[in-house]
Design an enzyme around this catalytic site. Structure first.
Site, short mmCIF file in Angstrom:
data_model
loop_
_atom_site.label_atom_id
_atom_site.label_comp_id
_atom_site.label_asym_id
_atom_site.label_seq_id
_atom_site.Cartn_x
_atom_site.Cartn_y
_atom_site.Cartn_z
N CYS A 2 -52.76 -7.27 -53.06
CA CYS A 2 -53.77 -8.19 -53.54
C CYS A 2 -54.01 -7.87 -55.02
O CYS A 2 -53.42 -6.95 -55.56
CB CYS A 2 -55.06 -8.02 -52.76
N ARG A 27 -49.40 -11.58 -57.00
CA ARG A 27 -49.52 -10.41 -56.13
C ARG A 27 -50.06 -10.78 -54.75
O ARG A 27 -49.96 -10.00 -53.80
CB ARG A 27 -50.48 -9.39 -56.75
N TRP A 76 -53.87 -11.14 -50.26
CA TRP A 76 -52.68 -11.33 -49.43
C TRP A 76 -53.03 -10.68 -48.11
O TRP A 76 -53.16 -9.47 -48.01
CB TRP A 76 -51.48 -10.66 -50.08
N ASN A 102 -58.10 -3.42 -52.63
CA ASN A 102 -56.67 -3.52 -52.33
C ASN A 102 -56.30 -2.32 -51.49
O ASN A 102 -56.79 -1.21 -51.76
CB ASN A 102 -55.83 -3.44 -53.62
N GLY A 103 -55.41 -2.48 -50.54
CA GLY A 103 -54.98 -1.34 -49.72
C GLY A 103 -55.38 -1.56 -48.28
O GLY A 103 -55.73 -2.68 -47.88
N GLU A 486 -27.71 -9.02 -51.49
CA GLU A 486 -28.73 -9.48 -52.43
C GLU A 486 -28.72 -11.01 -52.52
O GLU A 486 -29.77 -11.65 -52.58
CB GLU A 486 -28.49 -8.82 -53.80
N LYS A 490 -31.97 -13.23 -51.69
CA LYS A 490 -32.57 -14.16 -52.69
C LYS A 490 -32.72 -15.54 -52.08
O LYS A 490 -33.74 -16.18 -52.22
CB LYS A 490 -31.68 -14.27 -53.94
N GLU A 493 -35.54 -15.65 -49.31
CA GLU A 493 -36.94 -15.48 -49.67
C GLU A 493 -37.52 -16.65 -50.45
O GLU A 493 -38.71 -16.91 -50.35
CB GLU A 493 -37.22 -14.14 -50.36
N HIS A 509 -15.83 -8.86 -36.76
CA HIS A 509 -16.38 -8.07 -35.65
C HIS A 509 -17.59 -8.74 -35.02
O HIS A 509 -18.38 -8.07 -34.36
CB HIS A 509 -16.71 -6.65 -36.14
N LYS A 608 -45.60 -10.00 -54.62
CA LYS A 608 -44.71 -9.33 -55.55
C LYS A 608 -44.62 -7.84 -55.29
O LYS A 608 -43.56 -7.24 -55.34
CB LYS A 608 -45.21 -9.58 -56.99
O1 M6R Z 1 -41.46 -3.19 -56.66
P1 M6R Z 1 -40.29 -2.77 -55.84
O2 M6R Z 1 -38.99 -2.87 -56.55
O3 M6R Z 1 -40.46 -1.41 -55.20
O4 M6R Z 1 -40.24 -3.82 -54.63
C1 M6R Z 1 -39.34 -3.65 -53.57
C2 M6R Z 1 -39.24 -4.93 -52.76
O5 M6R Z 1 -40.48 -5.26 -52.19
C3 M6R Z 1 -38.75 -6.11 -53.60
O6 M6R Z 1 -37.52 -5.85 -54.19
C4 M6R Z 1 -38.63 -7.37 -52.72
O7 M6R Z 1 -37.58 -7.23 -51.81
C5 M6R Z 1 -38.42 -8.60 -53.61
N1 M6R Z 1 -39.17 -9.69 -53.09
C6 M6R Z 1 -37.01 -9.02 -53.68
O8 M6R Z 1 -36.82 -10.15 -54.45
#
Ligand code: M6R
Length: 613
Positions: A2, A27, A76, A102-103, A486, A490, A493, A509, A608
């Site tokens: 958050c 965030r 969040w 936050n937390g 990756e 991408k 998400e 397999h 984020k």
């Molecule tokens: O801030 P960080 O690099 O530690 O974050 C790790 C993951 O949460 C982050 O890479 C997440 O997978 C992204 N949404 C990928 O695009």
């Protein structure tokens, strides 16, 4: 995950707070709230949904517009659904203490029972509200001040928090504290700002104080005092934020993600800058200092991270084993921290993280540290918790990454890993000639990324032809296997298309059963030792009527016989290929998401920075 903003000064607080929330919206963005001191009362508004909904709610709140002192939050959801009741701030029973958090309060059930037994009435499903009641309980029974009540309450809490608390009985005071959740204090002229993230306050000041775990600050318009939760005074240093406001604005692009994709040539240059010494043909990494000697001698590296950063870790495994000949493992941070890992003496554990605040990565790092490992951070955010808690590290210098989908930070993670691998390789066994070849090739990468970006329009048109398919496969081998993962992440998400990444040979397999008429299969097939093998995999897909998008080396006309579409990338040494092959992955995902009308920068259910488990 958050976002918190606080303001104490002479300006109208609500403007500063709402602007700050907008900058933090990436965030967490399912609900938000604001609370301002006015005439001895705490006046607040909360709304479910985006910050714009909260902004509208302020139209009929002149008291909020008048206040010069307040706190705000964008949420969040973790405990309780995203609705108005669960939005922050939360209050104690009398409504005279307001708190944003936050937390996660892990023992909230026990603390809630304690408060219920004392007669408190709860209005939300959150863990946070418990803390507001607990502070209120101590404030009204025993504590001599707001800060003492906060201290007493926090001593009862297990879990993580970044909090900002205000109280109608002490109208000029803001109390903030942190444990495991980032919090900084901006020091302006005649004003203080509080935020969970520098982007919320950079418009007002670049002078900041980074709070450490178990620290608290008591802020008034004229003073700031820092102590531990146990009330021991702490002297804090004012540091400068290096990012500018311009860097965190969209700069004419439709989305932050697109801006960040296009920034890659520049940020890769910055990340290499001063480190890639082409005059003396060597790598210089100041952040590693004396630790380089231990690194050269190590018999094992463990890379730990989450999500995209974990994919960067997988590329790192190839780089460290191939170029530096150091046995390397990659671990999901969330698994590493709980499986009682064996960390032998001399092991180096490297945490990769854009934010430097990811809860699981931080916990894995602490686990490694407790087990005696030498810890390094490859981190983007300067002054972040991981950066501060590692023995040494190398910053990415990618600039602020706002889009939830990580792009430029990933590329810079690969750059830094390549630099470390080459530096270690050279000191261990690599010839000067090979080192020079790699260094020169690395210096050319930014221009080569530009050449790929020049194909963006063509990629957009090509993707339009595929976006109606709900299942995609991404195949790669060797260094490009993590890039297949990756690419799939991408796409998932931001476009909500289901996608799977695989080492191409694994397809036979099991996953080959998925291939059906017209299914898009992205095959990363640049020229390297496994080229013929991956062409074989492409044939297998075609035989089952899958449609192939191939990522191939410029000049490879042969591949056009097998693929429905080809995106070309410039040639480069194999260990550097991921730096180029990832760019088409990002563009495919971006244009697919835009074509499907998705909110690229704020994908559903994601935040984020994942600062909770
Ligand atoms: O801030 P960080 O690099 O530690 O974050 C790790 C993951 O949460 C982050 O890479 C997440 O997978 C992204 N949404 C990928 O695009």
């Amino acid at each position: 995950m958050c976002g918190i903003v606080g303001y104490v000064g002479r300006k109208k607080a609500s403007g500063v707070l709402i602007e700050g929330l907008k900058r933090l919206e990436y965030r967490g963005y399912d609900s938000s709230g604001i609370c301002v001191q006015h005439g001895g009362s705490l006046v607040f508004r909360k709304r479910a949904g985006r910050i714009s909904a909260l902004e509208e709610a302020l139209a009929d709140a002149p008291e909020i517009a008048a206040g010069t002192f307040g706190i705000a939050h964008t949420r969040w959801a973790t405990h309780g659904e995203p609705n108005e009741a669960n939005a922050h701030p939360h209050f104690d029973d009398d409504g005279d203490i307001a708190l944003v958090h936050n937390g996660i309060i892990e023992n909230y059930a026990t603390l809630k029972q304690f408060c219920l037994d004392k007669g408190h009435v709860f209005h939300s499903d959150t863990d946070t509200e418990v803390l507001a009641h607990l502070i209120g309980e101590f404030y009204h029974d025993g504590a001599s001040s707001l800060e003492e009540a906060v201290q007493l309450a926090l001593r009862e809490v297990s879990g993580t928090y970044g909090i900002a608390v205000m109280c109608s009985g002490e109208p000029d005071k803001l109390v903030v504290a942190r444990k495991g959740s980032p919090l900084i204090i901006g020091v302006g002229s005649d004003e203080y700002l509080v935020a969970s993230d520098a982007s919320a306050i950079i418009e007002h000041t670049v002078n900041v104080i980074y709070m450490n775990d178990n620290e608290m600050a008591v802020i008034t318009p004229d003073s700031m005092r820092t102590v531990t939760i146990d009330n021991v005074p702490v002297t804090k240093e004012i540091q400068q934020i290096e990012w500018s406001l311009e860097q965190i604005a969209k700069g004419g692009f439709e989305h932050f993600m697109l801006k960040e994709i296009f920034e890659q040539p520049e940020v890769v240059r910055t990340s290499l800058g001063g480190r890639l010494d082409l005059r003396d043909m060597r790598v210089q990494l100041g952040g590693l200092g004396e630790i380089v000697r231990d690194l050269v001698k190590t018999h094992k590296i463990i890379l730990t991270a989450c999500g995209t950063a974990w994919h960067a870790g997988l590329v790192g495994e190839y780089l460290f084993e191939d170029l530096a000949r150091i046995p390397t493992e990659v671990e999901y941070a969330s698994e590493f921290r709980y499986r009682n890992p064996i960390v032998e003496e001399g092991t180096v554990v490297i945490a990769l993280s854009q934010s430097g605040e990811t809860a699981d990565t931080l916990a894995a790092l602490r686990e490694a540290h407790d087990k005696g490992a030498l810890t390094l951070g490859i981190v983007n955010v300067v002054g972040s918790t991981i950066a501060r808690e590692t023995d040494a590290g190398v910053y990415l210098h990618a600039g602020p990454e706002i889009g939830v989908a990580s792009t430029k930070a990933f590329t810079c993670q690969l750059v830094v890993e390549t630099l470390i691998a080459l530096m270690l390789g050279r000191r261990r066994f690599m010839s000067q000639q090979s080192t020079e070849r790699y260094l020169k090739a690395l210096a050319e990468i930014p221009d080569k990324i530009e050449r790929i970006l020049a194909q963006a329009d063509a990629i957009r048109e090509m993707v339009a032809d595929y976006v109606d398919h709900d299942n995609w496969l991404f195949l790669g081998r060797g260094y490009n296997y993590p890039i297949a993962l990756e690419g799939a992440l991408k796409l998932k998400e931001i476009s909500y298309i289901h996608a799977e990444g695989l080492p191409a040979a694994e397809m036979k397999h099991g996953p080959i059963a998925l291939i059906s008429d017209g299914m898009p299969v992205v095959c990363i097939a640049p020229r390297n030792a496994t080229y013929a093998k991956i062409v074989g995999n492409i044939e297998e897909v075609r035989a089952r009527k899958g449609r192939i998008i191939a990522i191939a080396t410029e000049g490879d006309e042969q591949i056009e016989k097998y693929a429905d579409n080809v995106i070309y990338v410039p040639d480069c040494p194999v260990p550097l290929q991921p730096l180029l092959t990832v760019i088409p992955m990002q563009l495919i995902a971006y244009y697919a998401a835009v074509a499907r009308g998705c909110n690229v920068d704020k994908p559903r259910n994601l935040a984020k920075s994942v600062t909770v488990e």
